[in-house]
Each structure stands twice: as structure tokens, then as C-alpha cells.
Design an enzyme around this catalytic site. Structure first.
Site, PDB file in Angstrom:
ATOM      1  N   ARG A 195       0.823  -1.237   0.000  1.00 22.16           N
ATOM      2  CA  ARG A 195       0.000   0.000   0.000  1.00 22.16           C
ATOM      3  C   ARG A 195       0.848   1.273   0.000  1.00 22.16           C
ATOM      4  NH1 ARG A 195      -5.243  -1.436   0.326  1.00 22.16           N
ATOM      5  NH2 ARG A 195      -5.790  -3.202   1.645  1.00 22.16           N
ATOM      6  N   ARG A 206      -3.396   6.221   1.210  1.00 24.26           N
ATOM      7  CA  ARG A 206      -3.999   7.331   1.951  1.00 24.26           C
ATOM      8  C   ARG A 206      -3.056   8.063   2.901  1.00 24.26           C
ATOM      9  NH1 ARG A 206      -8.891   6.097   5.313  1.00 24.26           N
ATOM     10  NH2 ARG A 206      -8.580   3.861   4.982  1.00 24.26           N
ATOM     11  N   ARG A 257      -6.924  11.322  -5.355  1.00 26.05           N
ATOM     12  CA  ARG A 257      -8.131  10.570  -5.069  1.00 26.05           C
ATOM     13  C   ARG A 257      -9.361  11.485  -5.089  1.00 26.05           C
ATOM     14  NH1 ARG A 257     -10.947   6.829  -1.528  1.00 26.05           N
ATOM     15  NH2 ARG A 257     -13.033   7.368  -2.246  1.00 26.05           N
ATOM     16  N   ASP A 274      -7.129  -2.619  -7.254  1.00 25.55           N
ATOM     17  CA  ASP A 274      -7.799  -3.286  -6.144  1.00 25.55           C
ATOM     18  C   ASP A 274      -7.910  -4.768  -6.455  1.00 25.55           C
ATOM     19  OD1 ASP A 274      -9.436  -2.481  -3.593  1.00 25.55           O
ATOM     20  OD2 ASP A 274     -10.548  -4.088  -4.569  1.00 25.55           O
ATOM     21  N   TYR A 301     -15.021 -12.665  -0.599  1.00 28.51           N
ATOM     22  CA  TYR A 301     -15.747 -11.421  -0.901  1.00 28.51           C
ATOM     23  C   TYR A 301     -16.947 -11.693  -1.808  1.00 28.51           C
ATOM     24  CZ  TYR A 301     -11.911  -8.628   1.058  1.00 28.51           C
ATOM     25  OH  TYR A 301     -10.982  -8.074   1.900  1.00 28.51           O
TER      26      TYR A 301
END
Lengths: 356, 356
Positions: free
Chosen positions: B27, B31, B40, B77, B154
Site C-alpha cells: 500500500r 492514503r 483521489r 484493487d 468477498y
């Protein structure tokens, strides 16, 4: 002497011969039972239920009325100790437990004292005594506490956490402060568990829910060391019988050998480790408790039975195995499925204890 | 031949001699970087950012402008595959990813096809090609995918889950159906990763975020088997160079030996296993990538440096180590702390590679 009618659980924890593998379930008194949800609604909040000895006793015994379990466990919460320390525990919907006054600074740690179990935690001791009386010797009663590391994470974060940002920051940057805090919590756990034993608990379990988020070295220094201190400090006899101590760190499959050296009697094992490997690792120094994947109870009763057989086979022959889930029972499990598990354990385990 | 100016990362993955231990962060485009948050915001939703090759390229390269990292990783993703299968991916605030049409029944599994990476996943291939071009050979580009088991959870749950109720129920009660689903997902991952390699990815990583919620036996049957199938199906050469494959199952410290037998080149290791133990377990058959506790970056730069030294020492001398966090960097980490880590890795690792 004890009036116990069924001491299979205690004997298995001490690796003494038994006729079958005893079984209980973590969170066996809980939301998956409609009768629990009814009592809980009557009580008001979750902590109101914990603080009411009569209702805590009622929910402790509920699962025993449904299933032939071999142990009862005190209904309570691991956060009673920090609450008694004055951190101001409250519960929010969806967010879980929170503390009004988290522990962040040296002054916060300084302020903390060891709660008197006969005073601030009297309601727990009253519940233990009442449950023991109501059980009337059916099965042994387990007392419990959170581990110092696990309790410290809640105290520092001010509630549940995913990242452990504040607790890890304190551990890395202020290890001295972290050790002060863990020492105080460990002393509180010792006093608390000894009071539970004096009030009637016949075994003691330490839940180290968050030990598995540490590196192996940090686990030994910040979690295991304090559990060892607890094991050293506990009364190990009551009513002329040994009071076994069980340690359970979730995610600790790689460190079971270290845990077995603490002087405890048994280790909880989650489902990510085969009991055959765990048994080899601890070299039969301690008993093992576990370790059915709690999600197995979402499967059909037939499949549950097969998985129970697999877990029993992985432990193998001889005493020293207490059957349990590898973690608490999920709230959305059908109670009939728990019944299928308990029945399968009792039936399928007999051959492993034949001819002892 | 490749135009790579810095191939330390690729050489370490193949256990070839290097001058220092290469480093990147899971990552790393994310963020915790203010410049990421700016892009973003410009993009709109998270998936809008993934679907825009120019912006995906921009955020992929952002961390390389700040830190002397030894690899770039495609910004995307893991849920692009189920999305391309028509499950209707969307994101809700606070709840994370959701699918409009989860996979629950035999008919649901039947309906699923293998997406064409040049069609439904064209935007990923365009991003890979653009990033590779923009990198201009600075460092290698890593392509990635979720593992079949992780993606299946998922798809079955319809989003993130804590209990894996539906996926485990299918696994226990309908293993045939689960295997059908996992087979289709594995084929999709193979096609997807091969297309990424054709578009310019120079290494491939499979993220098995949820392999660690399985028992050892279920892990082998429902997760590892399909990762092995992927390793078998991947193109392992591009531009006349080997394309290394890295497998990463979080919580897999006890099964690294099994993972090393899949034919992959390297294993990701989370922070709950010492690299010295991991290295012994895999007998130097594969390289190891990891494994600083991501929470270390909450500590002071001095402490970060010490912990980096500890991780380097636990791997020891010789090639075959790619430094990384044991999991993705937390969004609330100070970028200066990431800089301290990267600098410490480069400085402190040189003695471990002296005289090769």
C-alpha cells in the site's frame, strides 16, 4: 473435599485419565441462545447484566440446561478490571466497548491502582459464589480474566481497535511506561482471579485475545511475561483440589512451546494449528483445549460430526484434551448445531480413552 | 533486454547477489500520502481512480518521488476480477466494498465466466502499460491479484466479513461448489496476471489476505492448491528476464514450508514470524519478503531504525530478502516515518551483502 458430580473437565486439564473428552464452548452463554437474549433484554445493558449476580448466574447456567457440557464459565466481561480502575466503561451500538478516560500518559498510568475485588468487583465475586451454589456440583465453574496485554490495548486505545496505533506507539517509544502499566494490570488480574477462586471458581482461564498481533519477541516481552507472572501468583488449590490454569493467546500457534513453560496446566489453541502439531510442540507438558473452527457450526450437523472426529483424531489417544471451539461461538449459530457438536464429542471420543 | 536501472528487487527475489536489501511497502501508494488524497479527491470514487489509467499511474509513482523505493506496484484493487465477472462492485462509506450480486448458489457459480483482461479489465492493462512507460526503467513494476480463496470470500459474502459465515458454510457443506468457484477464479487470476505481465509487469504477487482464517488442512485444500495452480499457469519470462512470483498469505507462519513447495520464487511473511525461523522453514528454497510490524511506523524514527536493524539481522547474511512491512502501511502513518524506514534499510543492510 469437592461435591463435584462431573470432574472430567478438571481431570483432563491435569492430564489424568478420563472416560471421554470433556467439552465446553467459549461464549457458551451468549447471544446465539434465545433464552440469553431474553435475559439480556430484561437486564438492560450488557454491563447491567454483568453487574447483576442473579442474572449473570441465570445466563451462565442456560447453556447447561440445553447441552451436556462439562464445564460452566462465569458470565462476565474481560473489561471489568479497567472499569474498576475508574476508566469509565460504556458500550455504544456497533462500536463495542469504550472508555471515557483512556490511559495515554505517564500521569494516567501513575493514577491507576489495583482494584479491590471485594469492593469494586464485589458483583463478580457474588456472581461466582451464586453460580457455584446453583451449579450444585454438576460441573466445575471456570473463572476468567483478560491478559494484561489485551486489557492494556483496550485501556490505551479507549476501546476496540484495528490498528493498535496508540498501544504499539507506547510499546515502541515508552516501553518503560508500558511495563509499568502491564505490571499494575497483572497484579490486578492476580488479585481478581484469586478472589474468584476463593469465591468458588474451580479453574481459571486467561484470555489473551490480542497477543497474536505482536512479533514473537514483543509477545514474549509484553504479553507472555505477564501471563507467567499471573500463573506464579495464583492460588492453585481450593477445596483440596488443584485449580488448573489455562492460557489462551489467539494466533499463538508458533509460540505454544514458550507458553507451555509458564507453569500453566493447559493451553487454549485456535483452529489455525493442528492439535497433533501443538501436542508435539508442547511435548505433553500441558493439556490442550480446542480447537474446532467456530465457523464449522454454520455447517450441517453431519458435517459438524465429521469435523469433530477430525479434531479428536488430531489430538489422538490419551487424556489432556478438552474439546472446545478455537474461538467464541458466533452469535448467529443455530443452537441445534452446538448440540450436534457436543453430542459428537462425547460419542466419538470414547475410543481415545479406552483401557486407561 | 530490459532497460532497468535498478534491478535489485528482481535479483533479491531470485536470490542473486545484491549490494543492499531492496525495499518497498505494501500500500505504498495510499492514503497516508497527502498527494494521494489529492489525486483521489480529483478522481471521485476509489474505483474511479482504479479505472483511470492516468490517475492510477500518477498515484503509483507518487511514493517513488518521495522515497528511494526499489519497486513500484500497480495501483489497483483485488476486487477488479469479481467486478469484471459482473457482480456489481460498489463502495459504501465505513462498510468498505460490497457486491450487488453475491455468489451463493450453484446457479450463481454456473453463471460466472473468466473475464477477458483485454476487454472488461482493459483499464488495468492500460494502467500497467502506462506506468511501465512512465517509470522509464527506474525500478521494476509489480503486478498483482487477490488469491482465489480471498476473492471467493468477498464474492460469497457480498463484501467484507468478520465471520466468513457464508463462505465457510459453502466450504463445509458444498465443497464441490466451492471448488468449482475457486477453479473459475484461479483461471481468471492466471489470465489476468499473464495479461499484466504482457502489458509490462516485471513481477507478480498474489495476496491471500484471508488464507489465515482456515485450518491447516482447509488452507491446503481451498487456498494453497489454487495458488499453486496460478504459479503453474503464469508466464515466467518477459523481456528475456524471469518474472518472479511472490505468494503472501497473511497469518501463514506455520505453513511457509508448504507454500515454498508451490514453485513460487518468494513468500511474503507477516510480522508474527521471525524471518530466521521462516528462512529455516523454507530452507532457502525461496526468497522472503517482509516483515516489519506496520505499527512500528507509529514509533519515533530512532526506534524505527532499531526495529529495521532487528528485521535485517533476523534474516541474516546473503541475498533472498526483500524488505517490506508485514502488512499494508496504515493510513494514519506520518510519511516521514516511512522515509526513516526506507533510509535505514538501505544503510543498515549493506554489511549483510558485503563481499558477495
Amino acid at each position: 473435599m469437592t461435591d463435584l458430580k462431573n470432574d472430567t473437565f478438571l481431570r483432563a486439564l491435569l492430564r489424568e485419565p478420563v472416560d471421554y473428552t470433556p467439552v465446553w464452548m467459549m461464549r457458551q452463554a451468549g447471544r446465539y441462545l434465545p433464552e440469553y437474549r431474553e435475559t439480556r433484554a430484561k437486564a438492560g445493558s450488557f454491563m447491567d447484566l454483568c453487574r447483576n449476580p442473579e442474572l449473570a448466574c441465570e445466563v451462565t447456567i442456560q447453556p447447561l440446561e440445553r447441552f451436556p457440557l462439562d464445564a460452566a464459565i462465569l458470565f462476565s466481561d474481560i473489561l471489568t478490571i479497567p472499569d474498576a480502575m475508574g476508566l469509565g466503561l460504556y458500550f455504544t451500538e456497533g462500536e463495542g466497548p469504550r472508555f471515557e478516560r483512556p490511559v495515554r500518559s505517564a500521569a494516567d498510568v501513575e493514577r491507576i491502582g489495583v482494584p479491590d475485588p471485594q469492593n469494586e468487583l464485589r458483583y463478580v465475586m457474588d456472581a461466582v459464589a451464586l453460580i457455584r451454589k446453583e451449579l450444585g456440583g454438576r460441573v466445575p465453574l471456570i473463572g476468567f480474566s483478560g491478559s494484561p496485554w489485551t486489557l492494556a490495548t483496550y485501556m490505551i486505545e479507549g476501546g476496540s481497535t484495528k490498528n493498535f496505533a496508540n498501544s504499539k506507539a507506547m510499546m515502541f517509544d515508552r516501553p518503560d511506561l508500558m511495563h509499568d502499566l502491564l505490571g499494575k494490570v497483572a497484579d490486578s488480574v492476580i488479585t481478581y482471579l484469586n478472589a474468584q477462586i476463593e469465591s468458588g471458581a474451580q479453574a481459571a482461564m486467561v484470555f489473551d485475545t490480542w497477543g497474536g498481533v505482536l512479533t514473537p519477541g514483543d509477545y514474549r516481552e509484553f504479553s507472555l511475561r505477564y501471563m507467567e507472572r499471573i500463573v506464579d501468583g495464583l492460588k492453585r488449590e481450593a477445596d483440596g483440589r488443584r485449580v488448573p490454569v489455562i492460557l489462551f493467546s489467539k494466533g499463538a500457534g508458533q509460540w505454544l512451546d514458550r507458553m507451555a513453560e509458564t507453569g500453566c496446566d493447559a493451553l487454549g489453541v485456535d483452529w489455525t494449528t493442528d492439535l497433533s502439531d501443538a501436542r508435539r510442540l508442547v511435548q505433553d507438558k500441558v493439556a490442550l483445549q480446542g480447537n474446532l473452527d467456530p465457523c464449522t457450526l454454520y455447517a450441517s450437523p453431519d458435517r459438524i460430526r465429521r469435523e469433530v472426529g477430525r479434531v479428536l483424531a488430531s489430538y489422538g489417544s490419551g487424556s489432556g484434551h478438552v474439546f472446545n471451539l478455537g474461538h467464541g461461538i458466533h452469535p448467529d449459530v443455530n443452537p441445534e448445531h452446538a448440540a450436534a457438536m457436543v453430542e459428537a464429542v462425547h460419542e466419538l471420543s470414547k475410543p481415545y480413552h479406552a483401557g486407561h
